[in-house]
Design a protein around this motif. Structure first.
Motif, PDB file in Angstrom:
ATOM      1  N   ALA A 226      61.559 -90.840  55.086  1.00  0.00           N
ATOM      2  CA  ALA A 226      62.931 -90.438  55.053  1.00  0.00           C
ATOM      3  C   ALA A 226      63.110 -90.007  56.592  1.00  0.00           C
ATOM      4  N   ALA A 227      63.943 -90.417  57.454  1.00  0.00           N
ATOM      5  CA  ALA A 227      64.161 -90.120  58.653  1.00  0.00           C
ATOM      6  C   ALA A 227      65.484 -89.059  59.012  1.00  0.00           C
ATOM      7  N   SER A 228      65.339 -88.380  59.499  1.00  0.00           N
ATOM      8  CA  SER A 228      66.390 -87.317  59.747  1.00  0.00           C
ATOM      9  C   SER A 228      66.525 -86.740  61.404  1.00  0.00           C
ATOM     10  N   GLY A 229      67.601 -86.249  61.645  1.00  0.00           N
ATOM     11  CA  GLY A 229      67.632 -85.868  63.151  1.00  0.00           C
ATOM     12  C   GLY A 229      68.444 -86.757  64.063  1.00  0.00           C
ATOM     13  N   ASN A 230      67.868 -87.157  64.950  1.00  0.00           N
ATOM     14  CA  ASN A 230      68.670 -88.195  66.113  1.00  0.00           C
ATOM     15  C   ASN A 230      68.296 -89.669  65.581  1.00  0.00           C
TER      16      ASN A 230
ATOM     17  N   GLN B  26      65.484 -85.132  68.795  1.00  0.00           N
ATOM     18  CA  GLN B  26      64.375 -85.071  67.649  1.00  0.00           C
ATOM     19  C   GLN B  26      64.545 -85.757  66.658  1.00  0.00           C
ATOM     20  N   VAL B  27      63.498 -86.386  66.067  1.00  0.00           N
ATOM     21  CA  VAL B  27      63.630 -86.861  64.949  1.00  0.00           C
ATOM     22  C   VAL B  27      62.518 -86.466  63.988  1.00  0.00           C
TER      23      VAL B  27
ATOM     24  N   ASP C   5      61.999 -92.957  74.135  1.00  0.00           N
ATOM     25  CA  ASP C   5      60.519 -92.810  75.040  1.00  0.00           C
ATOM     26  C   ASP C   5      59.486 -91.792  74.504  1.00  0.00           C
ATOM     27  N   ARG C   6      59.776 -91.642  73.018  1.00  0.00           N
ATOM     28  CA  ARG C   6      58.723 -90.763  72.357  1.00  0.00           C
ATOM     29  C   ARG C   6      58.258 -91.248  71.056  1.00  0.00           C
ATOM     30  N   ASN C   7      57.189 -90.996  70.703  1.00  0.00           N
ATOM     31  CA  ASN C   7      56.832 -91.593  69.416  1.00  0.00           C
ATOM     32  C   ASN C   7      56.822 -90.546  68.482  1.00  0.00           C
ATOM     33  N   TYR C   8      57.528 -90.669  67.417  1.00  0.00           N
ATOM     34  CA  TYR C   8      57.545 -89.676  66.162  1.00  0.00           C
ATOM     35  C   TYR C   8      56.851 -90.061  64.855  1.00  0.00           C
ATOM     36  N   TRP C   9      55.818 -89.100  64.541  1.00  0.00           N
ATOM     37  CA  TRP C   9      55.265 -89.402  63.276  1.00  0.00           C
ATOM     38  C   TRP C   9      55.410 -88.499  62.202  1.00  0.00           C
ATOM     39  N   GLY C  10      55.307 -89.025  60.891  1.00  0.00           N
ATOM     40  CA  GLY C  10      55.349 -88.335  59.853  1.00  0.00           C
ATOM     41  C   GLY C  10      54.173 -87.477  59.708  1.00  0.00           C
ATOM     42  N   GLN C  11      54.052 -86.702  58.596  1.00  0.00           N
ATOM     43  CA  GLN C  11      52.681 -85.930  58.438  1.00  0.00           C
ATOM     44  C   GLN C  11      51.623 -86.412  57.692  1.00  0.00           C
ATOM     45  N   GLY C  12      52.052 -87.878  57.231  1.00  0.00           N
ATOM     46  CA  GLY C  12      51.235 -88.814  56.244  1.00  0.00           C
ATOM     47  C   GLY C  12      50.995 -88.428  54.852  1.00  0.00           C
TER      48      GLY C  12
END
Length: 115
Positions: free
Chosen positions: A23-27, A1-2, A101-108
């Motif tokens: 800011a990214a966190s997780g994997n 998870q990111v 293989d997943r797309n991660y998005w912020g909340q905007g």
């Protein structure tokens, strides 16, 4: 998870500047390129800029020359510096990171440019 968390949006007059942060966190080790997209009311989400792990950058023609994407790998953060803002830059800006293989998005984060 990111997890991606954006900040830095706001209201600015035409010709002004803003710097967005993500800011990214997780994997985070599974993340390669990171990017910024935006979506204006009634329009499709569009790419603004991307940056690879090696620092390669690519910009949409609409922001080229006015925006700079950068990343601080020590802080796991990507930035989008936007200058000479125009009313047509008004949109919700989203941070994006493909990983595993997943797309991660912020909340905007909302950017509003007044004329």
């Amino acid at each position: 998870q990111v997890q991606l968390v954006e900040s830095g949006g706001g209201l600015v007059q035409a010709g002004g500047s803003l710097r967005l942060s993500c800011a990214a966190s997780g994997n985070i080790f599974s993340i390669n390129a990171m990017g910024w997209f935006r979506q204006a009311p009634g329009k499709q989400r569009e790419l603004v800029a991307i940056i690879s792990n090696s620092g390669y950058t690519q910009y949409a023609n609409s922001v080229k020359g006015r925006s700079t994407i950068s990343r601080d790998n020590a802080k796991n953060t990507v930035y989008l510096q936007m200058n000479s803002l125009k009313p047509e830059d008004t949109a919700v800006y989203y941070c994006h990171a493909p990983a595993n293989d997943r797309n991660y998005w912020g909340q905007g984060t909302q950017v509003t440019v007044s004329s």
